[in-house]
Design an enzyme around this catalytic site. Structure first.
Site, PDB file in Angstrom:
ATOM      1  N   HIS A 238       0.816  -1.059  -0.128  1.00 18.55           N
ATOM      2  CA  HIS A 238      -0.217   0.086   0.024  1.00 18.55           C
ATOM      3  C   HIS A 238       0.935   1.157  -0.077  1.00 18.55           C
ATOM      4  O   HIS A 238       1.861   1.313   0.772  1.00 18.55           O
ATOM      5  CB  HIS A 238      -0.801  -0.031   1.245  1.00 18.55           C
ATOM      6  CG  HIS A 238      -2.140   1.042   1.269  1.00 18.55           C
ATOM      7  ND1 HIS A 238      -1.896   2.397   1.093  1.00 18.55           N
ATOM      8  CD2 HIS A 238      -3.508   0.771   1.079  1.00 18.55           C
ATOM      9  CE1 HIS A 238      -2.939   3.026   1.069  1.00 18.55           C
ATOM     10  NE2 HIS A 238      -4.029   1.826   1.099  1.00 18.55           N
ATOM     11  N   ARG A 260      -5.925   9.500  -1.812  1.00 19.91           N
ATOM     12  CA  ARG A 260      -5.346   9.547  -2.956  1.00 19.91           C
ATOM     13  C   ARG A 260      -6.519   9.677  -3.975  1.00 19.91           C
ATOM     14  O   ARG A 260      -6.521  10.283  -5.017  1.00 19.91           O
ATOM     15  CB  ARG A 260      -4.661   8.463  -3.458  1.00 19.91           C
ATOM     16  CG  ARG A 260      -3.090   8.425  -2.912  1.00 19.91           C
ATOM     17  CD  ARG A 260      -2.058   7.512  -3.353  1.00 19.91           C
ATOM     18  NE  ARG A 260      -2.676   6.157  -2.942  1.00 19.91           N
ATOM     19  CZ  ARG A 260      -2.705   5.084  -3.664  1.00 19.91           C
ATOM     20  NH1 ARG A 260      -3.044   5.484  -5.095  1.00 19.91           N
ATOM     21  NH2 ARG A 260      -3.458   4.034  -3.272  1.00 19.91           N
TER      22      ARG A 260
END
Ligand code: FAD
Length: 569
Positions: A238, A260
């Site tokens: 991640h 994001r």
């Protein structure tokens, strides 16, 4: 003195109490309420595992403009054409049923739009905003409701029970050997069907996100039982693990994908945005692309603690604080201002796409043994989309529950291989019978560094060979090592030793599969073989008995270059 195991019997034995384990228990109970169903778990039911840690949410095609075909194509393309297409199809179709069951039958409240429809947010790597969520702490909502429903039913619970070995009867599974962690006693639970749902968990890397109770025990047990494991080289990093220094376990924990997705920027140590240089989707590219770009930037311009930064302030601090309350509080706990400032981040090992090979009904090559959730392999191929993890565990947990309830109708309890039980006990007892005192902390650090440096985001043959040598050394040290404390009851050093044994065995499989795959797909990047290879010739790795076979992917629904979407170019 060789210890004896106490025995218990049950019809269905479920290992693990995450989304997969609890859905399996509820579905099996619904199918046949008269069955004896036992959930055995290393932690406390409802309080452990990673489903509880789900922040971002659950992918499902609900909106009229979205479709299961679109969700399927995102999953296949995100997985770089390596997913098993029938399993991926099952995931996207049954996710719709499961999310309705979670809301309408099990009582979950998900966030809604002003018009009353379920709100779905953007996650990276997807062509539609389809992630259902409860703020940014979705897993707590799902696990609390699932646990309440299990507690309300006549389902047995064995908490702080650690599964240590699958025990066979001939060619079938007869049951599982456990350590009752509270007393240190060995317990053999005989069952007509067993579900492996211990949730994988790449906690062998220096930076990792999963909960500490996950140490690949299920995969290690499957390995020792001779089951084939697929896609084991595919470990997902991640991009945004929190980097808060070496003194805190908060380092490595994840800052969710939605940051994001919402428009957050990644900056290098010089505070420059770099993702647009690597991918047109910039920060919204899939996790593998973003993690690799970050890894390269890390070599050039790291932040003071050796990471990079995430910046959200340009979206408006009030909005960030409102939409990402949990993340803002987590960062504040570590001295960072997520809403208005910069937070140091580093890619962190998050999810194993690989796992036990299984059929669409969750059965495995060992009759009587079923698998679901993160212990299974094949659904995601080379890369898991954020939001497809909890969908995977709940969808296939439910499938497994239904399948086991049907399977046990024609199955009796089987006599276990007693010699195998004794051998497994002797293996667990080794640190009490050995005389060579070892430093577990040093071995753990060595494992972390080896996996991060040599089997991490960028790999090559020399590094992987060297990692395998390191891992063999760690394995030998563990096998001959003794512990200082002879107590069995709640001896956490003993469990740490057992964790490291499982992690080292599975790490060897990851490194071996990574060495066998001579191309770069999704989460697996070989600096010495940077090309993806022919998509038409896509093959997945299958590890069994120390060897890796590359097997062709069956394009049962769509071939590379094609799409199931009507308007696709
Ligand atoms: C921080 C974080 C955030 C995430 N966010 C998302 C997200 O937003 N969306 C998404 O789709 N996915 C997300 N994921 C991934 C998702 O959590 C997992 O894919 C999924 O929940 C796994 O479910 P599971 O039931 O297979 O395993 P888990 O929920 O991890 O449960 C495993 C269970 O097995 C038990 N266990 C382990 N070893 C043993 C043993 N030896 N004996 C008995 N029991 C054992 C554990 O105690 C636990 O109860 C996230 C993961 C993490 C770590």
């Amino acid at each position: 003195m060789v210890q004896e195991a106490r025995s218990l019997d049950t019809d269905i034995l479920i290992l693990g109490a995450g989304g997969a384990g609890l859905f399996a228990a509820l579905h099996a109970h619904q199918a046949s309420p008269d069955l004896s169903i036992t959930v055995a778990v290393k932690g406390l039911l409802g309080k452990c595992g990673c489903t509880r840690m789900v922040q971002g949410g659950y992918n499902v095609a609900l909106a009229a403009e979205d479709s299961i075909e679109r969700h399927f194509m995102d999953t296949i393309e995100g997985g770089k054409w390596l997913p098993d297409q029938e399993l991926a199809w099952k995931l996207v179709t049954l996710a719709v049923e499961r999310i309705k069951e979670l809301e309408n039958e099990l009582g979950c409240f998900f966030d809604r739009n002003p018009d009353g429809t379920i709100h779905q947010k953007a996650f990276a790597g997807q062509t539609f905003d389809r992630t259902v969520h409860k703020g940014d702490l979705t897993g707590i909502e799902i696990m609390n409701r699932l646990a309440e429903q299990v507690w309300a039913r006549d389902i047995n619970r064995l908490e702080e029970y650690r599964a240590v070995e699958l025990i066979k009867s001939g060619d079938s599974v007869a049951g599982v050997l456990f350590i009752d962690m509270r007393s240190g006693e060995y317990v053999f639970v005989r069952a007509r069907a067993v579900l492996l749902a211990t949730g994988g968990g790449p906690t062998m890397y220096k930076y990792h996100t999963p909960s500490g109770d996950k140490s690949c025990d299920g995969l290690a047990m499957a390995l020792r039982a001779g089951l084939p494991l697929r896609d084991m080289e595919m470990v997902q990093f991640h991009p945004t693990g929190l980097l808060a220094g070496t003194h805190t376990r908060m380092t490595g924990t994840v800052l969710e994908e939605g940051l994001r997705g919402a428009g957050g920027h990644l900056l290098n140590g010089a505070k420059e945005r770099f993702m647009p240089r690597y991918d047109p989707l910039a920060e919204r590219a899939t996790r593998d692309f973003v993690s690799r770009a970050m890894f390269l930037e890390l070599q050039k311009a790291p932040s003071p603690h050796g990471g990079l930064y995430i910046s959200m302030a340009h979206l408006g601090p009030e909005r960030v604080a409102r939409e990402f309350k949990g993340m803002v509080e987590r960062c504040a706990d570590c001295g960072f201002d997520l809403a208005g400032g910069l937070v140091e981040v580093v890619p962190t090992a998050h999810y194993m796409m690989g796992g036990v090979e299984f059929a669409a009904d969750c059965s495995t090559a060992l009759p009587g043994l079923f698998v679901a959730g993160e212990d299974s392999g094949g659904v995601h191929g080379a890369n898991r989309l954020g939001g497809n993890g909890v969908a995977n565990s709940t969808v296939f947990g439910a499938v497994a529950g239904d399948a086991m309830a049907a399977w046990v109708r024609s199955q009796g309890l089987r006599a276990p291989d007693r010699a195998a039980i004794q051998a497994a006990i002797e293996q667990c007892e080794k640190p009490f019978t050995n005389s060579n005192r070892i430093d577990l902390e040093a071995l753990r650090e060595q494992l972390y560094e080896t996996m991060w440096q040599k089997v991490g985001i960028v790999r090559d043959a020399a590094g992987l060979e060297s990692a395998l040598a390191d891992l063999r050394g760690i394995e030998t040290a563990l096998a001959s090592g003794a512990l200082p404390d002879m107590q069995r009851a709640f001896n956490l050093t003993w469990h740490d030793w057992l964790n490291l044994v499982s992690l080292t065995q599975v790490s060897k499989v990851i490194a071996t599969a990574a060495l066998a795959r001579r191309d770069s797909r999704g989460a697996h990047y070989r600096a010495d073989f940077p090309d993806a290879g022919s998509l038409e010739q896509s093959a997945y790795s299958s590890y069994r008995h120390g060897a890796v076979a590359m097997k062709p992917v069956a394009f049962t629904r769509v071939r590379p270059g094609q799409s199931l979407l009507k308007n696709a170019a």
